[in-house]
Design a protein around this motif. Structure first.
Motif, short mmCIF file in Angstrom:
data_model
loop_
_atom_site.label_atom_id
_atom_site.label_comp_id
_atom_site.label_asym_id
_atom_site.label_seq_id
_atom_site.Cartn_x
_atom_site.Cartn_y
_atom_site.Cartn_z
N GLY A 163 11.94 -18.26 20.60
CA GLY A 163 10.87 -19.23 20.75
C GLY A 163 10.57 -19.60 22.19
N ARG A 164 11.42 -19.17 23.09
CA ARG A 164 11.21 -19.45 24.51
C ARG A 164 10.65 -18.21 25.18
N THR A 165 10.15 -18.41 26.40
CA THR A 165 9.68 -17.29 27.21
C THR A 165 10.50 -17.27 28.50
N VAL A 166 11.06 -16.11 28.80
CA VAL A 166 11.87 -15.94 30.01
C VAL A 166 11.07 -15.11 31.01
N LEU A 167 10.83 -15.68 32.19
CA LEU A 167 10.17 -14.97 33.27
C LEU A 167 11.22 -14.67 34.34
N SER A 168 11.21 -13.47 34.82
CA SER A 168 12.16 -13.10 35.87
C SER A 168 11.52 -12.12 36.82
N GLY A 169 12.06 -12.04 38.01
CA GLY A 169 11.49 -11.11 38.97
C GLY A 169 12.17 -11.19 40.31
N ASN A 170 11.65 -10.41 41.22
CA ASN A 170 12.18 -10.34 42.57
C ASN A 170 10.99 -10.29 43.51
N LEU A 171 10.81 -11.35 44.28
CA LEU A 171 9.75 -11.42 45.27
C LEU A 171 10.38 -11.34 46.64
N GLN A 172 10.26 -10.17 47.25
CA GLN A 172 10.93 -9.90 48.51
C GLN A 172 12.43 -10.18 48.33
N GLU A 173 13.01 -11.11 49.05
CA GLU A 173 14.45 -11.36 48.94
C GLU A 173 14.79 -12.41 47.88
N LEU A 174 13.79 -12.94 47.23
CA LEU A 174 13.99 -14.01 46.26
C LEU A 174 14.11 -13.46 44.84
N VAL A 175 15.25 -13.70 44.22
CA VAL A 175 15.46 -13.35 42.81
C VAL A 175 15.30 -14.63 42.00
N TYR A 176 14.49 -14.59 40.95
CA TYR A 176 14.23 -15.81 40.21
C TYR A 176 14.27 -15.58 38.70
N LYS A 177 14.47 -16.70 38.00
CA LYS A 177 14.43 -16.69 36.54
C LYS A 177 13.92 -18.05 36.08
N LEU A 178 12.93 -18.02 35.19
CA LEU A 178 12.38 -19.24 34.60
C LEU A 178 12.52 -19.15 33.09
N ILE A 179 12.87 -20.26 32.45
CA ILE A 179 12.86 -20.34 31.00
C ILE A 179 11.82 -21.38 30.60
#
Length: 259
Positions: A163-179
């Motif tokens: 039921g959740r959405t997980v966004l993840s990625g790598n923008l240049q040197e930044l690794v991120y994750k959003l729920i």
């Protein structure tokens, strides 16, 4: 607490928005006409629409600050004029105001009322405490429980999870994750720049109503930047949107500049 309050206030404002700025240049590039349309765009637009829009915000939060193992309980009164300024009053025991800050995209002003000190610097002064990867809009977003805007981009990987959405990625040197929850509100933000030894984790919970909108009543932030470790636990007990606000700030003539 008297000796360290000014430094703690600085660190609080400096580390909340680590690691955002480098991503901006990449995000500004428009997709080429021949590129394939991302099937996640409609979902991404829904998430963006679900973020809280406002002109002004005011909140009162009981807050625990832990800086490198030294902990203090304070109350933060926060006022935001979106895109322009963040005003914060810090009170301690018995409601005594010990510090006040005014942050804009261009400047940083802080007064320490206990020691009669002040700092008046350009916004870039915070690079003395953290890296140059800083973005003012990220700090605004975190304080009202929104997703950091730069992370809601078309290059993000998107995955459904209970039921959740997980966004993840790598923008240049930044690794991120959003729920993102089913209500399109962000519940978890995770940022890391391993090459610079920086990380930021933000958890939002217990939504509370505020002027036909909602805001997390609990925002827990854990940050590491070089040797600085910061834990900030905000518990909003009052929140309002789009009320007329004042942002009083002046430096008494008897105050001395801090070293």
């Amino acid at each position: 607490m008297r000796r360290n309050m000014l430094n703690k206030l600085f660190i609080l404002f400096c580390v909340l928005a680590i690691l955002s700025c480098k991503a901006k240049k990449q995000l500004a590039v428009s997709p080429k006409p021949t590129e394939k349309i991302n099937p996640n765009i409609s979902k991404l637009n829904a998430i963006k629409s679900g973020q809280t829009n406002f002109t002004t915000f005011s909140g009162k939060a009981r807050t625990k600050l832990d800086i490198n193992g030294s902990s203090n309980d304070v109350t933060l009164n926060i006022r935001i004029q979106k895109g322009q300024k963040i005003w914060v009053s810090v009170t301690a025991i018995a409601g005594i105001e010990v510090a006040r800050a005014l942050i804009t995209p261009d400047s940083l002003l802080v007064i320490n009322k206990l020691q009669g000190l002040y700092i008046r610097k350009p916004f870039s002064y915070i690079y003395s405490f953290t890296s140059k990867q800083v973005d003012y809009s990220s700090l605004e977003a975190i304080l009202v429980g929104n997703a950091i805007p730069q992370l809601l981009n078309e290059d993000a990987k998107m995955q459904a999870d209970s039921g959740r959405t997980v966004l993840s990625g790598n923008l240049q040197e930044l690794v991120y994750k959003l729920i993102i929850g089913a209500d399109m509100k962000v519940t978890h933000t995770e940022l890391a720049n391993q090459s610079e030894g920086q990380s930021l984790i933000v958890d939002n919970s217990a939504l509370m109503p505020a002027e036909n909108r909602v805001v997390p009543s609990q925002i827990n932030m854990s940050s590491m930047a070089s040797s600085k470790k910061v834990q900030v636990n905000l518990h909003y007990i009052k929140a309002d949107f789009d009320l007329p606000l004042e942002y009083p700030f002046s430096i008494p003539s008897r105050y001395d500049p801090a070293n």
